[in-house]
Motif scaffolding. Structure first.
Motif, mmCIF file in Angstrom:
data_model
loop_
_atom_site.group_PDB
_atom_site.id
_atom_site.type_symbol
_atom_site.label_atom_id
_atom_site.label_comp_id
_atom_site.label_asym_id
_atom_site.label_seq_id
_atom_site.Cartn_x
_atom_site.Cartn_y
_atom_site.Cartn_z
ATOM 1 N N HIS A 374 -0.790 -3.566 -7.070
ATOM 2 C CA HIS A 374 -0.374 -3.822 -5.695
ATOM 3 C C HIS A 374 -1.403 -3.305 -4.694
ATOM 4 C CE1 HIS A 374 2.206 -3.553 -2.083
ATOM 5 N NE2 HIS A 374 2.735 -4.643 -2.617
ATOM 6 N N ARG A 375 -1.600 -4.086 -3.613
ATOM 7 C CA ARG A 375 -2.585 -3.768 -2.594
ATOM 8 C C ARG A 375 -2.335 -2.385 -1.986
ATOM 9 N NH1 ARG A 375 -3.821 -6.071 2.799
ATOM 10 N NH2 ARG A 375 -1.581 -6.021 3.078
ATOM 11 N N GLN A 377 -1.614 0.311 -3.355
ATOM 12 C CA GLN A 377 -2.240 1.400 -4.103
ATOM 13 C C GLN A 377 -3.631 1.689 -3.558
ATOM 14 O OE1 GLN A 377 -1.041 3.285 -6.794
ATOM 15 N NE2 GLN A 377 0.894 2.468 -6.067
ATOM 16 N N MET A 378 -4.387 0.619 -3.350
ATOM 17 C CA MET A 378 -5.725 0.767 -2.789
ATOM 18 C C MET A 378 -5.625 1.354 -1.380
ATOM 19 S SD MET A 378 -8.799 0.504 -3.535
ATOM 20 C CE MET A 378 -10.329 -0.336 -3.663
ATOM 21 N N GLU A 379 -4.671 0.848 -0.582
ATOM 22 C CA GLU A 379 -4.513 1.331 0.796
ATOM 23 C C GLU A 379 -4.156 2.808 0.805
ATOM 24 O OE1 GLU A 379 -1.686 -1.068 2.803
ATOM 25 O OE2 GLU A 379 -3.099 -2.708 3.170
ATOM 26 N N ALA A 380 -3.237 3.204 -0.083
ATOM 27 C CA ALA A 380 -2.825 4.604 -0.128
ATOM 28 C C ALA A 380 -4.014 5.493 -0.472
ATOM 29 C CB ALA A 380 -1.714 4.783 -1.150
ATOM 30 N N ALA A 381 -4.795 5.055 -1.472
ATOM 31 C CA ALA A 381 -5.949 5.857 -1.885
ATOM 32 C C ALA A 381 -6.975 5.935 -0.756
ATOM 33 C CB ALA A 381 -6.579 5.248 -3.133
ATOM 34 N N ASN B 63 -5.841 4.142 11.499
ATOM 35 C CA ASN B 63 -6.769 4.628 10.466
ATOM 36 C C ASN B 63 -7.524 3.470 9.799
ATOM 37 O OD1 ASN B 63 -4.871 3.587 8.794
ATOM 38 N ND2 ASN B 63 -4.684 5.400 7.499
ATOM 39 N N ARG B 64 -7.611 2.392 10.557
ATOM 40 C CA ARG B 64 -8.469 1.267 10.207
ATOM 41 C C ARG B 64 -8.098 0.617 8.879
ATOM 42 N NH1 ARG B 64 -12.974 -0.197 13.133
ATOM 43 N NH2 ARG B 64 -14.469 -1.518 12.059
ATOM 44 N N LEU B 65 -6.804 0.667 8.499
ATOM 45 C CA LEU B 65 -6.376 -0.181 7.380
ATOM 46 C C LEU B 65 -6.384 -1.625 7.858
ATOM 47 C CD1 LEU B 65 -3.497 1.830 5.681
ATOM 48 C CD2 LEU B 65 -5.781 1.384 4.809
ATOM 49 N N GLN B 99 6.752 1.389 1.514
ATOM 50 C CA GLN B 99 6.971 1.253 0.063
ATOM 51 C C GLN B 99 6.441 2.452 -0.727
ATOM 52 O OE1 GLN B 99 8.807 -0.939 -1.205
ATOM 53 N NE2 GLN B 99 9.021 -2.338 0.524
ATOM 54 N N PHE B 100 6.287 3.596 -0.092
ATOM 55 C CA PHE B 100 5.845 4.865 -0.686
ATOM 56 C C PHE B 100 4.401 4.808 -1.201
ATOM 57 C CE2 PHE B 100 10.234 4.179 -2.710
ATOM 58 C CZ PHE B 100 10.881 4.309 -1.493
#
Lengths: 477, 255
Positions: A374-375, A377-381, B63-65, B99-100
């Protein structure tokens, strides 16, 4: 004191049935242990004389087993054939050749253990099974239901192995030599102890099997198929040494070459797949373009054609590059010479071909695997301050691996089979050795059955291994 | 503390958003249409608005996401323009997702330690100490060795908050942190957020939890159609909204 039996009522649906099976467990282990105390293999070969067609004679004497004689039979003197074998048999003195006596004899001198390791295992396993059954009975008596359930599948597997082990232990005395067995089987026939122990192991099998409904786990795993196939090869070489043992001896070095080839290629394939897969998801158009072009072109050409090209046509390409360099400037002579001298050996060519071809398929697998994460995951990291590379390395790839593993495992098995194609490149792999043997003897059926079985053992084993790794890597989402 | 709303003209805002525009699908879908917003240190700003109004997009621009098409975003004096700035800023800006987005292959404590180790280059022992402290703070120290998949939604979101806090950020962004939770789990997450607000964390929260907004927000920003319609302290907004659109929206969500 009366506590034990009354607790055992809790196991099984009815008291009578539960107790009956418990008694069976004890009886089977007692039978095995008693069988080991009675004479099992009371005679052994002490001396053997091998005569060959042109009069050569070889004498051998044995303290325990007939390993050297087996070797004699398989390596006849130059231009001679095995004519006859004469053997002498003597009784085993200690305990009249009981199972314990044999074990003691084998285990006493430490240096022999390596040589007779398989016999020690064959003799020891039924004893271990007997102890297991006793422990099992004790667990049932104590009414420990959880432990009982966990003991069913291993217990059944162990029980199923032990009759085979006992039989193999008998065969072992002849060191799997058909000629000797034919001569000596009457004199070396097993005695009462052997049959008693065999009865015990069969009883253990039946009892363990009768508990199958107490567990949710499958009684038979597919590992048994691997074992059965390997056993089939061994049986063929054992009972039809002409020609199967000969074929085996001839092609076994091909198995090593095949495995070496597959292992080397697969390591490189994973590397190329990873790079290709990352290229295919890259936002950089040039990298994406190169990776896609590679995948599209390589996937469109048959593997055999690629191998043939690398082996037969690549030298011409290198020569062409050398000519071109010389044409540009005579000063580039040194660089041109490098290309003129550049010749791949067959093994390297094969590895290059497989890496090129399977890398393209693997790249698609890696791409799909990475895309399936899922995208978020990359965003969280990334939101935690990790660089794209760190996010890939620590967050996305470890999860993608679990998705990638089954199809990559499939690729491994496919590679194992496709490795037979290298027989066109003068690599002495399993298939090529089979062809060479067939060319010498014209035994097409026997040769190819043997080769096919060898491949089957390897592929079945790898499939199971992949499945096992997969099950270890599962996690809750 | 929630009531004191001051336009601190003498102070530099920690988040400065100037005339940001953003469209998706090559300009076909407008998300942000010239938004400007200042957030000061220790302020709690709650953003509300109907779905599709650009709340989340605005938050993710901080934060530029999401990369704005035009306009300027400055965080703590650092303009978010190139890659070198962005990782520096992201260390200081924690975000909690709807979504955590916990890492399912790592244990809870592994989730909390990863970025500390990789980005902050802390030692294993130091990272573990900080992680356990934070798990204590969010009230689930006993779950340290479990995997996210074994936790309830509320527990997962609390882990996500702890994970963001482990980087010791200056600012926390919350993107609808309770929208994916079962009703009975919302409170445990809001309690943690309230506690953070009391400790003086600068927070920007996209949420429709009006109870939280009333209790903790210094300002509520109402967005509609990619624009900021109204920006007032909670009492003012709830009692007498300036705009008709705000009234309509509030009447819908306050029942």
């Amino acid at each position: 004191m009366t506590n034990g039996p009354s607790e055992a009522v809790g196991i099984g649906s009815s008291r009578g049935r539960a107790d009956w099976r418990l008694v069976m467990l004890v009886v089977s282990s007692v039978l095995i242990l008693a069988g080991y105390a009675l004479p099992m293999f009371p005679n052994r070969i002490t001396e053997a004389v091998t005569r060959y067609s042109l009069g050569a004679t070889r004498w051998s004497s044995f303290s325990v087993l007939v390993t050297e004689q087996h070797y004699n039979q398989n390596t006849a003197p130059l231009n001679q054939e095995l004519d006859s074998v004469a053997i002498e048999v003597a009784p085993v003195t200690a305990h009249a050749g009981s199972g314990w006596a044999w074990l003691a004899q084998l285990l006493a001198p430490r240096e022999r253990l390596g040589k007779f390791f398989s016999l020690v295992v064959c003799l020891a396993l039924p004893v271990i099974a007997a102890l297991y059954m006793l422990a099992w009975a004790w667990v049932l008596l104590r009414g420990k239901r959880d432990t009982h359930e966990q003991m069913i599948v291993p217990g059944f597997s162990l029980a199923l192995l032990t009759p085979v082990c006992l039989w193999l232990a008998w065969q072992h005395q002849f060191d799997f030599s058909a000629r000797l067995l034919g001569l000596a089987s009457a004199a070396l026939a097993p005695r009462a102890g052997f049959y008693l122990a065999l009865l015990g192991t069969l009883l253990a099998c039946a009892t363990a099997f009768s508990y199958r409904r107490d567990t949710h786990r499958a009684l038979f795993s597919w590992w048994w198929l691997v074992l059965a196939t390997a056993l089939l090869i061994w049986l063929l070489t054992r009972f039809r040494p002409q020609p199967y043992l000969e074929i085996w001896n001839f092609i076994s070095d091909g198995i090593v070459v095949t495995l070496r080839l597959v292992a080397t290629s697969f390591g490189l394939i994973v590397l190329v797949s990873l790079l290709g897969g990352l290229g295919r998801i890259s936002h950089n158009r040039i990298i994406y373009g190169i990776a896609s072009l590679y995948v599209e072109i390589v996937r469109g050409i048959p593997l055999l054609v690629q191998l043939l090209f690398i082996w037969f046509a690549l030298p011409q390409v290198f020569d062409g590059i050398g000519d071109l360099l010389l044409a540009i400037s005579p000063g580039l002579e040194g660089a041109a010479a490098v290309f003129y001298d550049l010749r791949l050996n067959p093994f390297t060519a094969a590895v290059a071909g497989f890496t090129l071809c399977y890398g393209a398929y693997g790249a698609e697998i890696f791409r799909a695997g990475i895309a399936s994460i899922h995208r978020g995951q990359m965003e969280a990291a990334r939101s935690l301050g990790m660089t794209p590379l760190q996010s890939m390395r620590f967050v996305v790839l470890p999860q993608a691996i679990r998705v990638i593993l089954p199809p990559i495992g499939n690729e491994f098995v496919a590679l194992l089979k496709d490795s037979s194609l290298v027989s066109v490149l003068a690599v002495s792999d399993l298939t090529r050795r089979g062809r060479e043997y067939m060319a010498r003897t014209f035994l097409s059926f026997d040769t190819w059955i043997m080769v096919a079985l060898c491949y089957l053992v390897l592929t079945l084993f790898s499939s199971r291994a992949v499945e096992y790794i997969e099950s270890k890597m599962r996690f809750e989402r | 503390m929630a009531s004191e709303t001051i336009a601190r003209l003498d102070e530099q805002p920690i988040i400065q958003i100037e005339n940001v525009r953003k469209t998706f699908d090559h300009g076909k879908v407008g998300a942000l249409d010239g938004v400007s917003l200042n957030v000061y240190r220790k302020e709690v700003v709650v953003i509300i608005g109907p779905s599709g109004s650009g709340k989340s997009t605005l938050l993710r621009c901080i934060n530029r996401l999401e990369v704005p098409d035009s306009g300027k975003v400055t965080v703590d004096g650092v303009p978010l323009t190139d890659a070198e700035n962005i990782n520096k800023v992201r260390m200081e800006v924690g975000i909690v997702f709807q979504q955590f987005n916990l890492f399912p292959h790592l244990t809870v404590i592994g989730n909390l330690m990863l970025a500390q180790r990789v980005v902050r280059k802390r030692s294993k022992a130091e990272a573990a100490t900080i992680a356990l402290d934070l798990l204590n703070k969010v009230g689930i120290p006993e779950k340290a060795e479990m995997y996210p998949g074994q936790l309830s939604g509320g527990q997962q979101q609390r882990v996500a908050i702890a994970r963001a806090l482990a980087m010791q950020p200056e600012i926390m962004l919350f993107d609808e942190p309770t929208s994916a939770l079962d009703p009975e789990m919302i409170k445990e997450v809001l309690d943690v957020m309230l506690q953070l607000a009391e400790e003086g964390m600068t927070m920007v929260v996209v949420s429709h939890e009006m109870g939280f907004a009333r209790a903790a927000a210094n300002r509520i920003v109402f967005m509609d159609d990619g624009q900021i319609v109204e920006d007032s302290p909670p009492q003012m907004l709830f009692e007498c909204p300036k705009e008709q659109r705000t009234c309509e929206f509030l009447s819908k969500i306050l029942h």
